[in-house]
Scaffold this active site. Structure first.
Site, PDB file in Angstrom:
ATOM      1  N   GLY A   9     -10.003  -4.100   0.187  1.00 52.52           N
ATOM      2  CA  GLY A   9      -9.385  -4.098   1.502  1.00 52.52           C
ATOM      3  C   GLY A   9      -9.707  -2.856   2.299  1.00 52.52           C
ATOM      4  O   GLY A   9     -10.727  -2.195   2.085  1.00 52.52           O
ATOM      5  N   THR A  38      -1.046   0.646   6.401  1.00 51.64           N
ATOM      6  CA  THR A  38      -0.568  -0.368   5.464  1.00 51.64           C
ATOM      7  C   THR A  38      -0.420  -1.685   6.204  1.00 51.64           C
ATOM      8  O   THR A  38       0.101  -1.717   7.310  1.00 51.64           O
ATOM      9  CB  THR A  38       0.781   0.013   4.823  1.00 51.64           C
ATOM     10  OG1 THR A  38       1.236  -1.086   4.019  1.00 51.64           O
ATOM     11  CG2 THR A  38       1.840   0.342   5.856  1.00 51.64           C
ATOM     12  N   GLY A  39      -0.912  -2.756   5.604  1.00 51.92           N
ATOM     13  CA  GLY A  39      -0.809  -4.049   6.268  1.00 51.92           C
ATOM     14  C   GLY A  39      -1.937  -4.980   5.896  1.00 51.92           C
ATOM     15  O   GLY A  39      -2.485  -4.911   4.804  1.00 51.92           O
ATOM     16  N   THR A  40      -2.284  -5.850   6.819  1.00 54.84           N
ATOM     17  CA  THR A  40      -3.361  -6.807   6.601  1.00 54.84           C
ATOM     18  C   THR A  40      -4.678  -6.049   6.531  1.00 54.84           C
ATOM     19  O   THR A  40      -5.227  -5.656   7.552  1.00 54.84           O
ATOM     20  CB  THR A  40      -3.429  -7.822   7.758  1.00 54.84           C
ATOM     21  OG1 THR A  40      -2.116  -8.259   8.064  1.00 54.84           O
ATOM     22  CG2 THR A  40      -4.305  -8.999   7.383  1.00 54.84           C
ATOM     23  N   ARG A  77     -12.514  -8.308  -4.417  1.00 54.93           N
ATOM     24  CA  ARG A  77     -12.046  -8.092  -3.048  1.00 54.93           C
ATOM     25  C   ARG A  77     -11.618  -6.640  -2.859  1.00 54.93           C
ATOM     26  O   ARG A  77     -10.886  -6.076  -3.666  1.00 54.93           O
ATOM     27  CB  ARG A  77     -10.875  -9.022  -2.733  1.00 54.93           C
ATOM     28  CG  ARG A  77     -10.320  -8.877  -1.294  1.00 54.93           C
ATOM     29  CD  ARG A  77      -9.121  -7.972  -1.205  1.00 54.93           C
ATOM     30  NE  ARG A  77      -8.537  -7.916   0.135  1.00 54.93           N
ATOM     31  CZ  ARG A  77      -7.527  -7.133   0.482  1.00 54.93           C
ATOM     32  NH1 ARG A  77      -6.980  -6.331  -0.406  1.00 54.93           N
ATOM     33  NH2 ARG A  77      -7.062  -7.144   1.721  1.00 54.93           N
ATOM     34  N   THR A  97       0.870  -1.167   0.000  1.00 56.67           N
ATOM     35  CA  THR A  97       0.000   0.000   0.000  1.00 56.67           C
ATOM     36  C   THR A  97       0.908   1.218   0.000  1.00 56.67           C
ATOM     37  O   THR A  97       2.050   1.124   0.405  1.00 56.67           O
ATOM     38  CB  THR A  97      -0.878   0.017   1.276  1.00 56.67           C
ATOM     39  OG1 THR A  97      -1.534  -1.229   1.437  1.00 56.67           O
ATOM     40  CG2 THR A  97      -1.923   1.112   1.224  1.00 56.67           C
TER      41      THR A  97
END
Length: 346
Positions: free
Chosen positions: A237, A257-259, A235, A207
Site C-alpha cells: 500500500g 492512514t486510510g485507503t 500487495r 496503519t
C-alpha cells in the site's frame, strides 16, 4: 533551542464510532496512545532528535497488538503477515522503507536502516529481510505475529469471500459478536466484496504513524502497517511510498492512514507539503484541503501533521481516528505548560 517540541501519533482511521467500539476497548486505546506519547516526551526532554522519537513511537505502536502493524498485523489471503514501514528525515529529505516483510520484528527499524546504510529508499520482501539480517536487526519466526483476533478476521473474510479492512472489520466484528452473544441478529456490514475495485470508500484502515518537531527545529515522520485482512499476496500500500504514506521536509512532517491506493493516487502526504511551499497555504488549510476535498473523492482516511512552528493538524474524513499529541514548552523547566491529548472520535 526551538520554543516547543511536538510529537503526534496515530493508530489508524476507519469506521470507529461509539456504536462500534466498546467502552473497555476505547480505554485500552486511549491509555496506549497516552503511554506512547509519554515515552516520546521523555526522549524529547532528554534532547532526542525527531528521527529517534518517531522511530521509537512507531516501534512501540508495532509492539502493541491492538494496532495493525508489527505484532498486531493482519493476515494476507495466504495466512501470512506482510508488513510495510517507512521513515523520513525532514532535514535532508533522506528516507528509507521496507515492504512485504514477514520476519522482521520491527519493520520501522529496518526502514531506518535502509535510509542510513544503503543508497536506496525502498527494499522489499526477501531482499529486505536479508538486509535486516546483515544489520543484525531482530528476526523472529512468522508465528510471532500470530494473534487470534486477526486470524479470526481472516477466517471470517475467507468464509464470506470478502475483504476486511482494519479498523472497520475489527470494530464492526466486535459489535456483531456482542449482538450474537445477546441473541440479536446483526445487520451491520463488516466486509466489502472483492471486485474490480475492492477499495470501498466506506470501509478502511489500519496503519500507525508518528510525526515530530524536536528542540532543534528538525522534523521527521514515520509510518508502519500490516495492510488489510485477506489482501493479495504481494500487495503493497501507500505506507512505504515516500510522498504518499509519509513525507517530511524542513516545513512539515506528515503520516497518513486510510485507503492506501487513494493516498498513492493523490500523493497525499507530499501534496500537503507542496501546497504549503508553492501555494503558501497554512498547515491547517493544506491538510484539510487534501483530506476533506481531494482525497475524499477517491478514498477515505486521515493524516497527522506538524509544521516547523509546532502547529498540529489531524484531519480525517472517516468516523474516527486513534490519535494524540504532546506539546512541550522548552522554555519551562517543569511540565506545567506541557500539553498532552488523546482522542478517537470527531
Amino acid at each position: 533551542m526551538n520554543k516547543k517540541s511536538v510529537l503526534v501519533i496515530h493508530g489508524g482511521a476507519g469506521v470507529i464510532s461509539k456504536s462500534t467500539i466498546s467502552k473497555e476497548r476505547e480505554e485500552i486505546f486511549l491509555n496506549s496512545l497516552k503511554n506512547i506519547l509519554l515515552a516520546g516526551k521523555i526522549i524529547l526532554k532528554q534532547g532526542g532528535t525527531s528521527l529517534d522519537v518517531v522511530q521509537e513511537a512507531v516501534r512501540l505502536l508495532e509492539e502493541d497488538p491492538i494496532y495493525n502493524a508489527g505484532k498486531g498485523s493482519v493476515f494476507t489471503e495466504l495466512g501470512t503477515n506482510e508488513m510495510d514501514a517507512a521513515i523520513m528525515d525532514g532535514t535532508n529529505l533522506k528516507a528509507g522503507a521496507v515492504g512485504g516483510v514477514s520476519i522482521i520484528r520491527n519493520p520501522i527499524i529496518a526502514a531506518r536502516a535502509v535510509m542510513e546504510h544503503t543508497n536506496h529508499c525502498l527494499l522489499v520482501g526477501k531482499g529486505a529481510e536479508e538486509f535486516a539480517k546483515s544489520k543484525n536487526l531482530e528476526i523472529v519466526e512468522p508465528s510471532f505475529f500470530f494473534t487470534q483476533n486477526r486470524y479470526d478476521q481472516l477466517l471470517r473474510a475467507k468464509d464470506e469471500k470478502k475483504l476486511i479492512l482494519d479498523h472497520d472489520g475489527e470494530n464492526l466484528l466486535e459489535k456483531e459478536k456482542e449482538k450474537e452473544k445477546n441473541n440479536e441478529t446483526s445487520t451491520t456490514t463488516t466486509t466489502i466484496s472483492v471486485g474490480v475495485d475492492p477499495i470501498d470508500p466506506k470501509y478502511k484502515m489500519g496503519t500507525v504513524g508518528a510525526v515530530c518537531l524536536d528542540s532543534f527545529g528538525n522534523l521527521a515522520a514515520a509510518t508502519s502497517t500490516g495492510g488489510m485482512t485477506n489482501k493479495m499476496h504481494g500487495r503493497v500500500g501507500d505506507t512505504p511510498i515516500i510522498g504518499a504514506g509519509v513525507y517530511a521536509n524542513k516545513n512539515v512532517a506528515v503520516s497518513s492512514t486510510g485507503t492506501g491506493e487513494a493516498f498513492m493516487r493523490t500523493v497525499a502526504a507530499f501534496d500537503i507539503a507542496a501546497m504549503m511551499e508553492y501555494g503558501s497555504l497554512s498547515l491547517k488549510d493544506a491538510s484539510n484541503k487534501v483530506v476533506m476535498e481531494k482525497l475524499i473523492t477517491v478514498g477515505d482516511g486521515g493524516v497527522i501533521c506538524v509544521d516547523k512552528y509546532g502547529n498540529v493538524e489531524m484531519p480525517f474524513n472517516t468516523e474516527g481516528m486513534y490519535r494524540g499529541y504532546v506539546i512541550i514548552d522548552n522554555n519551562c523547566e517543569n511540565d506545567q505548560n506541557d500539553i498532552i491529548n488523546v482522542s478517537i472520535y470527531k
